[in-house]
Motif scaffolding. Sequence first.
Motif, PDB file in Angstrom:
ATOM      1  N   THR A   5       0.846  -1.207   0.000  1.00  0.00           N
ATOM      2  CA  THR A   5       0.000   0.000   0.000  1.00  0.00           C
ATOM      3  C   THR A   5       0.871   1.244   0.000  1.00  0.00           C
ATOM      4  O   THR A   5       1.846   1.330   0.771  1.00  0.00           O
ATOM      5  CB  THR A   5      -0.912   0.002   1.240  1.00  0.00           C
ATOM      6  OG1 THR A   5      -1.835  -1.081   1.124  1.00  0.00           O
ATOM      7  CG2 THR A   5      -1.681   1.308   1.365  1.00  0.00           C
ATOM      8  N   CYS A   6       0.539   2.175  -0.858  1.00  0.00           N
ATOM      9  CA  CYS A   6       1.265   3.445  -0.922  1.00  0.00           C
ATOM     10  C   CYS A   6       0.996   4.238   0.356  1.00  0.00           C
ATOM     11  O   CYS A   6      -0.158   4.524   0.687  1.00  0.00           O
ATOM     12  CB  CYS A   6       0.795   4.236  -2.147  1.00  0.00           C
ATOM     13  SG  CYS A   6       1.397   5.920  -2.176  1.00  0.00           S
ATOM     14  N   LYS A   7       2.053   4.594   1.067  1.00  0.00           N
ATOM     15  CA  LYS A   7       1.876   5.305   2.333  1.00  0.00           C
ATOM     16  C   LYS A   7       1.311   6.708   2.111  1.00  0.00           C
ATOM     17  O   LYS A   7       0.570   7.231   2.933  1.00  0.00           O
ATOM     18  CB  LYS A   7       3.210   5.398   3.080  1.00  0.00           C
ATOM     19  CG  LYS A   7       3.049   5.956   4.485  1.00  0.00           C
ATOM     20  CD  LYS A   7       4.364   6.019   5.234  1.00  0.00           C
ATOM     21  CE  LYS A   7       4.132   6.611   6.630  1.00  0.00           C
ATOM     22  NZ  LYS A   7       5.389   6.906   7.311  1.00  0.00           N
ATOM     23  N   ALA A   8       1.658   7.316   0.971  1.00  0.00           N
ATOM     24  CA  ALA A   8       1.242   8.702   0.732  1.00  0.00           C
ATOM     25  C   ALA A   8      -0.250   8.825   0.450  1.00  0.00           C
ATOM     26  O   ALA A   8      -0.918   9.719   0.979  1.00  0.00           O
ATOM     27  CB  ALA A   8       2.036   9.288  -0.432  1.00  0.00           C
ATOM     28  N   CYS A   9      -0.793   7.930  -0.376  1.00  0.00           N
ATOM     29  CA  CYS A   9      -2.215   8.062  -0.739  1.00  0.00           C
ATOM     30  C   CYS A   9      -3.080   6.967  -0.123  1.00  0.00           C
ATOM     31  O   CYS A   9      -4.309   7.058  -0.184  1.00  0.00           O
ATOM     32  CB  CYS A   9      -2.393   8.082  -2.261  1.00  0.00           C
ATOM     33  SG  CYS A   9      -2.125   6.503  -3.079  1.00  0.00           S
ATOM     34  N   GLY A  10      -2.452   5.947   0.466  1.00  0.00           N
ATOM     35  CA  GLY A  10      -3.222   4.916   1.154  1.00  0.00           C
ATOM     36  C   GLY A  10      -3.911   3.924   0.234  1.00  0.00           C
ATOM     37  O   GLY A  10      -4.757   3.148   0.682  1.00  0.00           O
ATOM     38  N   ILE A  22       6.318   2.480  -8.674  1.00  0.00           N
ATOM     39  CA  ILE A  22       5.572   3.746  -8.684  1.00  0.00           C
ATOM     40  C   ILE A  22       4.138   3.520  -8.218  1.00  0.00           C
ATOM     41  O   ILE A  22       3.615   2.408  -8.287  1.00  0.00           O
ATOM     42  CB  ILE A  22       5.531   4.400 -10.083  1.00  0.00           C
ATOM     43  CG1 ILE A  22       4.770   3.524 -11.084  1.00  0.00           C
ATOM     44  CG2 ILE A  22       6.913   4.736 -10.579  1.00  0.00           C
ATOM     45  CD1 ILE A  22       4.242   4.301 -12.257  1.00  0.00           C
ATOM     46  N   CYS A  23       3.524   4.601  -7.754  1.00  0.00           N
ATOM     47  CA  CYS A  23       2.092   4.582  -7.442  1.00  0.00           C
ATOM     48  C   CYS A  23       1.402   5.462  -8.487  1.00  0.00           C
ATOM     49  O   CYS A  23       1.604   6.688  -8.493  1.00  0.00           O
ATOM     50  CB  CYS A  23       1.826   5.121  -6.046  1.00  0.00           C
ATOM     51  SG  CYS A  23       0.066   5.405  -5.752  1.00  0.00           S
ATOM     52  N   PRO A  24       0.604   4.891  -9.387  1.00  0.00           N
ATOM     53  CA  PRO A  24      -0.035   5.706 -10.433  1.00  0.00           C
ATOM     54  C   PRO A  24      -0.930   6.804  -9.871  1.00  0.00           C
ATOM     55  O   PRO A  24      -1.068   7.868 -10.490  1.00  0.00           O
ATOM     56  CB  PRO A  24      -0.867   4.677 -11.213  1.00  0.00           C
ATOM     57  CG  PRO A  24      -0.203   3.368 -10.945  1.00  0.00           C
ATOM     58  CD  PRO A  24       0.314   3.460  -9.531  1.00  0.00           C
ATOM     59  N   ILE A  25      -1.525   6.576  -8.702  1.00  0.00           N
ATOM     60  CA  ILE A  25      -2.392   7.605  -8.100  1.00  0.00           C
ATOM     61  C   ILE A  25      -1.555   8.825  -7.705  1.00  0.00           C
ATOM     62  O   ILE A  25      -1.941   9.975  -7.935  1.00  0.00           O
ATOM     63  CB  ILE A  25      -3.116   7.036  -6.860  1.00  0.00           C
ATOM     64  CG1 ILE A  25      -3.908   5.766  -7.217  1.00  0.00           C
ATOM     65  CG2 ILE A  25      -3.986   8.102  -6.188  1.00  0.00           C
ATOM     66  CD1 ILE A  25      -5.233   5.963  -7.838  1.00  0.00           C
ATOM     67  N   CYS A  26      -0.380   8.579  -7.105  1.00  0.00           N
ATOM     68  CA  CYS A  26       0.479   9.695  -6.677  1.00  0.00           C
ATOM     69  C   CYS A  26       1.186  10.367  -7.855  1.00  0.00           C
ATOM     70  O   CYS A  26       1.485  11.564  -7.797  1.00  0.00           O
ATOM     71  CB  CYS A  26       1.521   9.205  -5.679  1.00  0.00           C
ATOM     72  SG  CYS A  26       0.854   8.891  -4.036  1.00  0.00           S
ATOM     73  N   GLU A  27       1.478   9.603  -8.899  1.00  0.00           N
ATOM     74  CA  GLU A  27       2.161  10.174 -10.074  1.00  0.00           C
ATOM     75  C   GLU A  27       1.247  11.125 -10.847  1.00  0.00           C
ATOM     76  O   GLU A  27       1.710  11.995 -11.576  1.00  0.00           O
ATOM     77  CB  GLU A  27       2.610   9.045 -11.021  1.00  0.00           C
ATOM     78  CG  GLU A  27       3.664   8.123 -10.438  1.00  0.00           C
ATOM     79  CD  GLU A  27       5.082   8.670 -10.570  1.00  0.00           C
ATOM     80  OE1 GLU A  27       5.294   9.579 -11.382  1.00  0.00           O
ATOM     81  OE2 GLU A  27       5.956   8.185  -9.825  1.00  0.00           O
ATOM     82  N   GLY A  37      10.338  10.543  -1.480  1.00  0.00           N
ATOM     83  CA  GLY A  37      10.119   9.346  -2.309  1.00  0.00           C
ATOM     84  C   GLY A  37       8.945   8.521  -1.831  1.00  0.00           C
ATOM     85  O   GLY A  37       8.389   8.754  -0.754  1.00  0.00           O
ATOM     86  N   GLN A  38       8.567   7.570  -2.668  1.00  0.00           N
ATOM     87  CA  GLN A  38       7.409   6.732  -2.374  1.00  0.00           C
ATOM     88  C   GLN A  38       7.767   5.686  -1.313  1.00  0.00           C
ATOM     89  O   GLN A  38       8.816   5.067  -1.384  1.00  0.00           O
ATOM     90  CB  GLN A  38       6.985   6.019  -3.663  1.00  0.00           C
ATOM     91  CG  GLN A  38       5.512   5.728  -3.745  1.00  0.00           C
ATOM     92  CD  GLN A  38       4.725   6.939  -4.198  1.00  0.00           C
ATOM     93  OE1 GLN A  38       4.873   7.391  -5.313  1.00  0.00           O
ATOM     94  NE2 GLN A  38       3.896   7.459  -3.323  1.00  0.00           N
ATOM     95  N   GLU A  39       6.879   5.550  -0.304  1.00  0.00           N
ATOM     96  CA  GLU A  39       7.074   4.507   0.710  1.00  0.00           C
ATOM     97  C   GLU A  39       5.915   3.529   0.629  1.00  0.00           C
ATOM     98  O   GLU A  39       4.800   3.915   0.285  1.00  0.00           O
ATOM     99  CB  GLU A  39       7.123   5.122   2.108  1.00  0.00           C
ATOM    100  CG  GLU A  39       8.375   5.924   2.391  1.00  0.00           C
ATOM    101  CD  GLU A  39       8.359   6.465   3.815  1.00  0.00           C
ATOM    102  OE1 GLU A  39       8.407   5.677   4.769  1.00  0.00           O
ATOM    103  OE2 GLU A  39       8.277   7.704   3.947  1.00  0.00           O
TER     104      GLU A  39
HETATM  105 ZN    ZN Z   1       0.039   6.709  -3.871  1.00  0.00          ZN
END
Ligand code: ZN
Length: 266
Positions: A5-10, A22-27, A37-39
């Motif tokens: 799970t992307c920590k930034a957007c959940g 990569i997380c397409p939602i955050c990109e 950076g992405q965690e």
């Molecule tokens: Zn994300």
Amino acid sequence: MTKYTCKACGVQQSSSHSVPTICPICEDDRQNVPETGQEWLILAEHYNKHETKWTKIEPNLHSLPTSFKCGIGQDAYLIQTQNGNYLWDCVPLISDQWVDKIQAMGGLKAIVISHPHFYSNAACWSATFGNIPIYIHHADKHWVQDMSDNILFWQGDTLNLEDDLTIINCGGHFDGSCVLHWRGATDGKGILFGADTVYSVNNQATFMHSFPNVIPLPAHKVKTIDQRLENFNFERLYGPFGGHILANAQTIVQHCINRYINALNR
Ligand SMILES: [Zn+2]
Ligand SMILES: [Zn+2]
């Protein structure tokens, strides 16, 4: 195979052998990749390890706040109707406390998601409550990261879940962005759950393509939101981050729509 799970957007990703790159939602230009950076997290390792609260907002309406630092901190809402309970939007956590409480209230009938920023771990919530349907508008199908047989991609402008509970595709923030109208709430005066589409802030409403990057919506998309809400009356507007409008919300939202469009036309 692990679900990260992307920590930034959940937003949880589908199972993979290695950590996603990569997380397409955050990109996307509506969100942003953190400077550091992405965690990535494995949500199953966090279940029952964070405070999960339960707030009764008004009769038959509850919010599920949590102290878990994952995602953008939205609230999910539990709506009790005569025919069953609905979860409006989702939070990237499940706790025994929440599950036990919801089961004692009769379980969940469905999960209704407003747009991709709140996909969260909806597939896990659905499985936990007996593979209940997850309603996502078809226009946003390509944004789903953790595809599930339980997702019901609906089409059209509106979908009646119950006599008094309707999903409305308003577009705007995303093409598939939805709000939820609950006509039976507040003694029949109605509630609108605006999510990021009719965004409640300072007891008013605004309309954005991107909130973190401060990119406004074009006026024609706000006009479409106005048209899609035309036949729905509501006294209150509840949002995912507070700033709710608790009285005369329909009049205030209409004022905010007109003000917004006039500002862009100056
Ligand atoms: Zn994300
Ligand atoms: Zn959003």
